[in-house]
Scaffold this motif. Structure first.
Motif, mmCIF file in Angstrom:
data_model
loop_
_atom_site.group_PDB
_atom_site.id
_atom_site.type_symbol
_atom_site.label_atom_id
_atom_site.label_comp_id
_atom_site.label_asym_id
_atom_site.label_seq_id
_atom_site.Cartn_x
_atom_site.Cartn_y
_atom_site.Cartn_z
ATOM 1 N N GLU A 338 0.815 -1.214 0.000
ATOM 2 C CA GLU A 338 0.000 0.000 0.000
ATOM 3 C C GLU A 338 0.849 1.265 0.000
ATOM 4 N N ASP A 339 2.144 1.140 0.322
ATOM 5 C CA ASP A 339 3.031 2.302 0.315
ATOM 6 C C ASP A 339 3.618 2.590 -1.061
ATOM 7 N N ILE A 340 3.436 1.682 -2.022
ATOM 8 C CA ILE A 340 4.087 1.832 -3.323
ATOM 9 C C ILE A 340 3.673 3.113 -4.045
ATOM 10 N N PRO A 341 2.379 3.478 -4.113
ATOM 11 C CA PRO A 341 2.041 4.738 -4.806
ATOM 12 C C PRO A 341 2.750 5.951 -4.223
ATOM 13 N N GLU A 342 2.834 6.040 -2.905
ATOM 14 C CA GLU A 342 3.502 7.183 -2.290
ATOM 15 C C GLU A 342 4.997 7.160 -2.579
ATOM 16 N N LEU A 343 5.601 5.977 -2.559
ATOM 17 C CA LEU A 343 7.018 5.860 -2.890
ATOM 18 C C LEU A 343 7.278 6.255 -4.334
ATOM 19 N N VAL A 344 6.412 5.816 -5.248
ATOM 20 C CA VAL A 344 6.575 6.153 -6.669
ATOM 21 C C VAL A 344 6.499 7.663 -6.867
#
Length: 501
Positions: A338-344
């Motif tokens: 769930e953190d991937i969009p923010e990391l991207v």
């Protein structure tokens, strides 16, 4: 408005919350969300507490100034004042009043600022009502102690070392905030690419030693025979080639933090020296006789299983317990998808600031990224984002591009990759068969180098093939320095054919 979700409904919690009476103590709650105020009021009321709620910081301040309340629960974002800014004022007039901060702004900086300004606990939203009530009980039953204030931290969220709002990351933020004003030794574990050095830097940058140096040393990158000199320094004439006195990393880190990365690769002799530092808080240089006082905070990290290394006699058990005072395990990226969009978004902003073209990832492409297993973790994701920005002309990246990039990725190497067997499983099976077949006549030596060569040669060759012979891209893909790649190509006699896939 903050989100109204706080966890299990108050009605479902009634039997548990009635278990221990609140003895008539008064809880002051400040949150601009009426639904949250209602749920918390009901839950704490069932636990036996008197509850007063408000949607503004000004009303909370009036109550506190008048001497009301035994404990405060406050949101961060309110219409008239930031809850974090209110904490120092409360502590000035009522230093013993416990404050619990809750916030939907779930970043490391929020947790650190809440702790630094004197909050008893920080709870990221959404939270579980059971946990909240337990924290309230603990706050009211724990003897008050003077708060140990650390250095003020900046209010900007830009450039945060750690990104993510998943429950796993929230627990890490809370742990780091608690460690901010201590010198406790920390052991960071996690797969390669999860950000262990970022955590070590956060401990330093937000801690009481932030005014001192942060010195990082990778045990795996230093020849074993030089590690003791590298860490502790050496005297002139201590060994062949020591023509002058050498300053070690402990001396360089004096007053600050020493980060010992890949501690599992430290040889036994250096382990013994390090143990003495942790036991006696002093060390001697190589060839020296005078003890030197160690004034550093030690943070260690490894991707290895040190308990297994202890069983194999490769790591000292007493050193492990000295280092593992506070263990922090970093989750693999697949455990917090769930953190991937923010990391991207964070990495896209970074590459844009560096001058690469701005990009966007469309919805289906982002969902595909979230389903990937990420054997290389956050480092692999960052490298992918950089490739997307550098190599593709379209402004919006679609799922077809993502599929092509992920299909070209190297196989999983033991980090629990996707479907089927990982490379480490296949290598282990091959080695078991080898040892079974040669049990009576094992070779005298050289097996380690032989196995590494057999794995390294096809890995480099296939990487060059996938990048059409482009050594710069291949080195980036492999995570190697370009000169190192060239040297290995020569040593392994790999033929480079440009323009052929």
């Amino acid at each position: 408005m903050t989100e109204a979700t706080v966890g299990p409904g108050a009605e479902a919690m009634a039997p548990l919350l009635d278990a221990v009476p609140g003895e008539g103590r008064t809880i002051l709650i400040a949150d601009d969300d009426r639904a949250i105020r209602t749920v918390l009021s009901q839950a704490l009321g069932r636990a036996g507490y008197e509850v007063r709620t408000t949607g503004t910081a000004s009303t909370l301040w009036t109550w506190v100034s008048d001497g009301a309340g035994d404990l405060v629960i406050t949101d961060v974002v309110m219409p008239d004042e930031n809850g974090l800014d209110l904490i120092p004022r409360i502590k000035k007039v009522r230093p013993d009043l416990r404050i619990i901060v809750m916030s939907a702004q779930n970043t490391l900086l929020t947790a650190v600022k809440a702790t630094e300004r004197g909050a008893f606990e920080y709870l990221p939203k959404p939270f579980d009502l059971t946990e909240l009530v337990n924290v309230v009980r603990r706050a009211l039953s724990t003897p008050s102690q003077p708060a140990a204030r650390g250095p003020d931290v900046a209010d900007e969220d830009e450039g945060l070392p750690l990104i993510g709002r998943s429950p796993a990351m929230q627990e890490i933020y809370r742990t780091l905030a608690r460690l901010m004003n201590t010198d406790l030794t920390v052991m960071i574990t996690g797969e390669s690419g999860t950000g262990k050095e970022l955590v070590a830097r956060a401990l330093h940058d937000y801690g009481k030693r932030r005014g001192g140096p942060f010195v990082a040393v990778n045990m795996a990158a230093i020849p074993r025979e030089l590690i003791e000199s590298e860490l502790f320094g050496h005297e002139k004439g201590a060994f062949t080639g020591a023509t002058t006195r050498g300053v070690g990393r402990f001396e360089q880190a004096d007053g600050g933090t020493l980060f010992l990365d890949e501690i599992g690769d430290m040889p036994p002799e250096a382990q013994t020296r390090l143990l003495r530092v942790l036991q006696e808080n002093e060390y001697t240089t190589v060839g020296g006789r005078t003890a030197i006082r160690a004034n550093v905070r030690i943070v260690a990290a490894t991707h290895r299983d040190l308990t297994q290394q202890i069983r194999q006699g490769l790591f000292r058990e007493d050193l492990f317990y000295r280092l593992n005072v506070v263990p922090i395990r970093l989750p693999a990226l697949r455990e917090r998808a769930e953190d991937i969009p923010e990391l991207v978004r964070h990495f896209l902003a970074q590459v844009a600031e560096e001058g690469l073209p701005g990009k966007m990832i469309d919805g289906p492409a982002m969902e595909r990224l979230k389903r990937h297993r990420w054997p290389g973790n956050v480092r692999e994701l960052e490298n992918l984002v950089r490739r997307l920005a550098a190599l593709y002309s379209q402004e919006t990246i679609g799922v077809d591009v993502i599929e092509a990039e992920l299909a070209a990725a190297p196989p999983t190497v033991g980090n629990g990759g996707g479907s089927g067997e990982g490379l480490s499983t296949l290598v282990e099976r091959h080695l078991r068969e080898y040892f079974a077949a040669h049990n009576e006549a094992l070779p005298a030596a050289g097996l380690h180098d032989r196995v590494l060569r057999e794995v390294e040669r096809p890995l480099i060759a296939l990487s060059l093939e996938a990048t059409k012979g482009n050594q710069i891209r291949a080195a980036h893909l492999l995570g190697l320095n370009r000169n190192t790649l060239r040297k290995k190509i020569r040593e392994l006699d790999i033929q480079v054919i440009r323009g052929v896939r």
